[in-house]
Design a protein around this motif. Structure first.
Motif, PDB file in Angstrom:
ATOM      1  N   LEU A 219      43.191  35.925  28.441  1.00  0.00           N
ATOM      2  CA  LEU A 219      42.648  34.896  27.559  1.00  0.00           C
ATOM      3  C   LEU A 219      41.169  34.678  27.818  1.00  0.00           C
ATOM      4  O   LEU A 219      40.370  34.526  26.887  1.00  0.00           O
ATOM      5  CB  LEU A 219      43.427  33.594  27.749  1.00  0.00           C
ATOM      6  N   PHE A 220      40.784  34.683  29.107  1.00  0.00           N
ATOM      7  CA  PHE A 220      39.377  34.499  29.457  1.00  0.00           C
ATOM      8  C   PHE A 220      38.525  35.648  28.928  1.00  0.00           C
ATOM      9  O   PHE A 220      37.432  35.439  28.383  1.00  0.00           O
ATOM     10  CB  PHE A 220      39.236  34.393  30.972  1.00  0.00           C
ATOM     11  N   ILE A 222      39.175  37.742  26.403  1.00  0.00           N
ATOM     12  CA  ILE A 222      39.111  37.701  24.937  1.00  0.00           C
ATOM     13  C   ILE A 222      38.191  36.571  24.470  1.00  0.00           C
ATOM     14  O   ILE A 222      37.376  36.757  23.559  1.00  0.00           O
ATOM     15  CB  ILE A 222      40.531  37.538  24.352  1.00  0.00           C
ATOM     16  N   SER A 223      38.311  35.392  25.099  1.00  0.00           N
ATOM     17  CA  SER A 223      37.464  34.265  24.709  1.00  0.00           C
ATOM     18  C   SER A 223      35.990  34.567  24.950  1.00  0.00           C
ATOM     19  O   SER A 223      35.128  34.223  24.133  1.00  0.00           O
ATOM     20  CB  SER A 223      37.877  33.011  25.505  1.00  0.00           C
ATOM     21  N   SER A 224      35.685  35.245  26.067  1.00  0.00           N
ATOM     22  CA  SER A 224      34.295  35.582  26.365  1.00  0.00           C
ATOM     23  C   SER A 224      33.728  36.539  25.327  1.00  0.00           C
ATOM     24  O   SER A 224      32.599  36.370  24.854  1.00  0.00           O
ATOM     25  CB  SER A 224      34.197  36.207  27.766  1.00  0.00           C
ATOM     26  N   VAL A 226      34.798  36.991  22.191  1.00  0.00           N
ATOM     27  CA  VAL A 226      34.689  36.297  20.905  1.00  0.00           C
ATOM     28  C   VAL A 226      33.480  35.371  20.892  1.00  0.00           C
ATOM     29  O   VAL A 226      32.708  35.335  19.916  1.00  0.00           O
ATOM     30  CB  VAL A 226      35.979  35.512  20.603  1.00  0.00           C
ATOM     31  N   CYS A 227      33.290  34.604  21.974  1.00  0.00           N
ATOM     32  CA  CYS A 227      32.149  33.689  22.039  1.00  0.00           C
ATOM     33  C   CYS A 227      30.824  34.439  22.021  1.00  0.00           C
ATOM     34  O   CYS A 227      29.866  34.024  21.360  1.00  0.00           O
ATOM     35  CB  CYS A 227      32.257  32.822  23.298  1.00  0.00           C
TER      36      CYS A 227
END
Length: 243
Positions: A219-220, A222-224, A226-227
């Motif tokens: 999750l970390f 993927i979130s990084s 995407v951000c």
């Protein structure tokens, strides 16, 4: 193009100065406001400091001493120097529309904070009245805030919009809660309220627990990504439209 890039940098810098009710600015300017109010408080009412301020000095303390030890009154003029970023943060900490997030403080900018003692009142003065003139002079002292010659007092929350002077209690109540020399990230507004430091520690512990799981790592990551992608696309779109 240079001015548009400068405007982008100014607004980016102003974002964290004003975010979350200017929490960053209040934390950073706490010690400076403590020093400023230390000059104002003896002039206004040394026996009754604003809420959040330290207790008044005992007899013989808080007074300037000359070589022979005799007490002298507080200074009528106090000078503080700082950088452009200092002035911007100072203005942002006052809330309201005092700080303009689109303008970087130019070289040699000046903030002036005047304290006025009210000695003459109209015969029909009513301290309980909600009219702007009565409200501005509700107590025995008022203040005026200027930035590079422009009066900003009406831009502060709680001050009348059509009067240059404002009750000094508005200033004390605004900055008093965070005017402190403590630098422990304590954002308390009351004795029972959790501190900012406690909230940050809780968030860190929760993040560490999450990152110890495979799902959390994924999750970390993927979130990084995407951000980073959204940030890059947003910056490109903004600069392409401006340039």
């Amino acid at each position: 193009r240079f001015f548009r890039v400068a405007d982008y940098a100014t607004r980016l810098h102003s974002m964290y100065l004003t975010h979350n009710d200017a929490a960053y600015s209040k934390l950073g300017m706490g010690p400076l406001w403590h020093e400023i109010l230390a000059k104002i408080r003896p002039l206004v009412d040394p026996a009754h400091p604003a809420e959040g301020m330290p207790p008044p000095a005992k007899e013989g303390e808080g007074m300037n001493q000359d070589e022979e030890g005799a007490g002298v009154p507080p200074p009528k003029l106090a000078l503080f120097s700082g950088h452009d970023s200092t002035l911007m943060t100072l203005l942002a900490s006052l809330g309201g529309t005092v700080y303009d997030p689109s303008v970087w403080s130019p070289y040699a900018s000046t903030v002036i904070l005047e304290i006025h003692r009210i000695t003459d009142r109209p015969d029909d003065f009513d301290p309980s009245s909600s009219s702007s003139k009565s409200y501005a002079f509700r107590s025995d002292h008022a203040f005026r805030l200027l930035y590079n010659g422009k009066v900003l007092t009406p831009d502060m929350d709680g001050c009348p919009a059509d009067v240059d002077l404002c009750d000094v209690r508005v200033l004390l109540d605004t900055v008093g809660p965070f005017a402190t020399l403590d630098r422990d990230c304590d954002g308390r507004r009351g004795a029972a309220a959790p501190t900012l430091a406690q909230g940050m520690k809780t968030s860190v512990r929760e993040a560490e627990t999450l990152l110890h799981t495979p799902a959390g790592v994924a999750l970390f990551a993927i979130s990084s990504l995407v951000c980073a992608f959204l940030g890059a696309m947003g910056s490109y779109a903004y600069l392409a439209r401006k340039l």
